[in-house]
Scaffold this motif. Structure first.
Motif, PDB file in Angstrom:
ATOM      1  N   ALA A   1      23.896  70.207  80.095  1.00 10.50           N
ATOM      2  CA  ALA A   1      25.357  70.090  80.256  1.00 10.50           C
ATOM      3  C   ALA A   1      25.934  71.395  80.783  1.00 10.50           C
ATOM      4  N   CYS A   2      25.475  72.525  80.255  1.00  6.37           N
ATOM      5  CA  CYS A   2      25.986  73.830  80.696  1.00  6.37           C
ATOM      6  C   CYS A   2      25.714  74.054  82.177  1.00  6.37           C
ATOM      7  N   ARG A   3      24.570  73.616  82.655  1.00  6.70           N
ATOM      8  CA  ARG A   3      24.186  73.833  84.053  1.00  6.70           C
ATOM      9  C   ARG A   3      25.020  72.981  85.011  1.00  6.70           C
ATOM     10  N   ARG A   4      25.746  72.004  84.479  1.00  6.26           N
ATOM     11  CA  ARG A   4      26.640  71.184  85.316  1.00  6.26           C
ATOM     12  C   ARG A   4      28.009  71.839  85.510  1.00  6.26           C
ATOM     13  N   HIS A   5      28.309  72.877  84.732  1.00  8.15           N
ATOM     14  CA  HIS A   5      29.570  73.606  84.882  1.00  8.15           C
ATOM     15  C   HIS A   5      29.561  74.415  86.172  1.00  8.15           C
ATOM     16  N   ASP A   6      30.751  74.816  86.621  1.00  7.72           N
ATOM     17  CA  ASP A   6      30.855  75.786  87.706  1.00  7.72           C
ATOM     18  C   ASP A   6      30.187  77.066  87.243  1.00  7.72           C
ATOM     19  N   THR A   7      29.768  77.898  88.192  1.00 11.71           N
ATOM     20  CA  THR A   7      29.028  79.116  87.884  1.00 11.71           C
ATOM     21  C   THR A   7      29.725  79.998  86.872  1.00 11.71           C
ATOM     22  N   ASP A   8      31.042  80.134  86.969  1.00 10.84           N
ATOM     23  CA  ASP A   8      31.760  81.029  86.056  1.00 10.84           C
ATOM     24  C   ASP A   8      31.746  80.530  84.609  1.00 10.84           C
ATOM     25  N   LYS A   9      31.682  79.227  84.383  1.00 15.15           N
ATOM     26  CA  LYS A   9      31.661  78.688  83.018  1.00 15.15           C
ATOM     27  C   LYS A   9      30.237  78.486  82.500  1.00 15.15           C
ATOM     28  N   GLU A  10      29.281  78.364  83.400  1.00 15.65           N
ATOM     29  CA  GLU A  10      27.910  78.058  83.012  1.00 15.65           C
ATOM     30  C   GLU A  10      27.335  79.115  82.064  1.00 15.65           C
ATOM     31  N   GLU A  11      27.479  80.375  82.418  1.00 16.47           N
ATOM     32  CA  GLU A  11      26.901  81.450  81.618  1.00 16.47           C
ATOM     33  C   GLU A  11      27.500  81.483  80.205  1.00 16.47           C
ATOM     34  N   ALA A  12      28.809  81.371  80.106  1.00 20.79           N
ATOM     35  CA  ALA A  12      29.467  81.379  78.795  1.00 20.79           C
ATOM     36  C   ALA A  12      29.009  80.192  77.954  1.00 20.79           C
ATOM     37  N   CYS A  13      28.821  79.061  78.576  1.00 18.05           N
ATOM     38  CA  CYS A  13      28.361  77.865  77.878  1.00 18.05           C
ATOM     39  C   CYS A  13      26.935  78.060  77.358  1.00 18.05           C
ATOM     40  N   LEU A  14      26.057  78.609  78.202  1.00 16.96           N
ATOM     41  CA  LEU A  14      24.658  78.808  77.807  1.00 16.96           C
ATOM     42  C   LEU A  14      24.531  79.737  76.605  1.00 16.96           C
ATOM     43  N   GLU A  15      25.461  80.659  76.448  1.00 17.56           N
ATOM     44  CA  GLU A  15      25.427  81.574  75.301  1.00 17.56           C
ATOM     45  C   GLU A  15      25.718  80.845  73.984  1.00 17.56           C
ATOM     46  N   LEU A  16      26.290  79.650  74.049  1.00 21.79           N
ATOM     47  CA  LEU A  16      26.689  78.915  72.854  1.00 21.79           C
ATOM     48  C   LEU A  16      25.832  77.679  72.584  1.00 21.79           C
ATOM     49  N   VAL A  17      24.672  77.592  73.232  1.00 23.01           N
ATOM     50  CA  VAL A  17      23.815  76.407  73.096  1.00 23.01           C
ATOM     51  C   VAL A  17      23.344  76.208  71.663  1.00 23.01           C
ATOM     52  N   GLU A  18      23.116  77.274  70.938  1.00 23.29           N
ATOM     53  CA  GLU A  18      22.618  77.150  69.564  1.00 23.29           C
ATOM     54  C   GLU A  18      23.727  76.802  68.567  1.00 23.29           C
ATOM     55  N   ASP A  19      24.992  76.964  68.953  1.00 19.27           N
ATOM     56  CA  ASP A  19      26.105  76.621  68.069  1.00 19.27           C
ATOM     57  C   ASP A  19      26.259  75.100  67.990  1.00 19.27           C
ATOM     58  N   PRO A  20      26.782  74.572  66.868  1.00 18.81           N
ATOM     59  CA  PRO A  20      27.079  73.131  66.814  1.00 18.81           C
ATOM     60  C   PRO A  20      28.276  72.813  67.701  1.00 18.81           C
TER      61      PRO A  20
END
Length: 149
Positions: A49-68
């Motif tokens: 799901a994170c990799r489907r974001h625009d580049t600017d949001k992708e990185e921030a999303c990937l940092e939160l993958v372990e969070d619920p």
């Protein structure tokens, strides 16, 4: 295309439920790009799901993958058939209105613009562009430029 999901509806009390509500709201846009009906997602599904974001949001999303994330159930009405083709998630698609359209479609190009039968040139108000120099497109839906008088 994105997954339409039910509203986040955790109560504000006790504190543990309020934290779920905050997490649900924070990850609402992430959940919209998740190809699953499940509310508890695996890390792999979250990363996809994170990799489907625009580049600017992708990185921030990937940092939160372990969070619920506390994604909510998908609604019955969906904007595209993402269940059969998950590659549609995160892609801009034109969604036809759910109500009948009592107009011609695609819309006619304005006078001064050259129309076209090519679908690629029907996706914006620019049509195929301005009428070529030395010619005229005097009416709506002009698909062949006329010589100047």
């Amino acid at each position: 295309c994105e997954v339409y999901r039910e509203a986040c509806s955790y109560p504000s009390y006790p504190q543990s439920e309020a934290e779920k509500q905050a997490a649900c709201l924070e990850h609402r846009s992430d959940c919209a790009l998740t190809e699953s009906d499940a509310t508890e997602l695996s890390s792999d599904k979250k990363e996809a799901a994170c990799r489907r974001h625009d580049t600017d949001k992708e990185e921030a999303c990937l940092e939160l993958v372990e969070d619920p994330w506390y994604c909510q159930n998908a609604t019955n009405v969906q904007p595209c058939n993402w269940k059969d083709d998950s590659s549609l998630l995160g892609v801009n698609l034109y969604q036809l209105p759910l109500l009948p359209v009592d107009e011609e479609f695609p819309f006619a190009c304005a006078a001064g613009l050259l129309g076209s039968a090519d679908p690629k040139e029907q996706s914006s108000s620019n049509c195929a562009g301005r009428c070529p120099a030395g010619s005229q497109c005097p009416t709506e839906a002009t698909s062949e430029a006329l010589p100047c008088d």
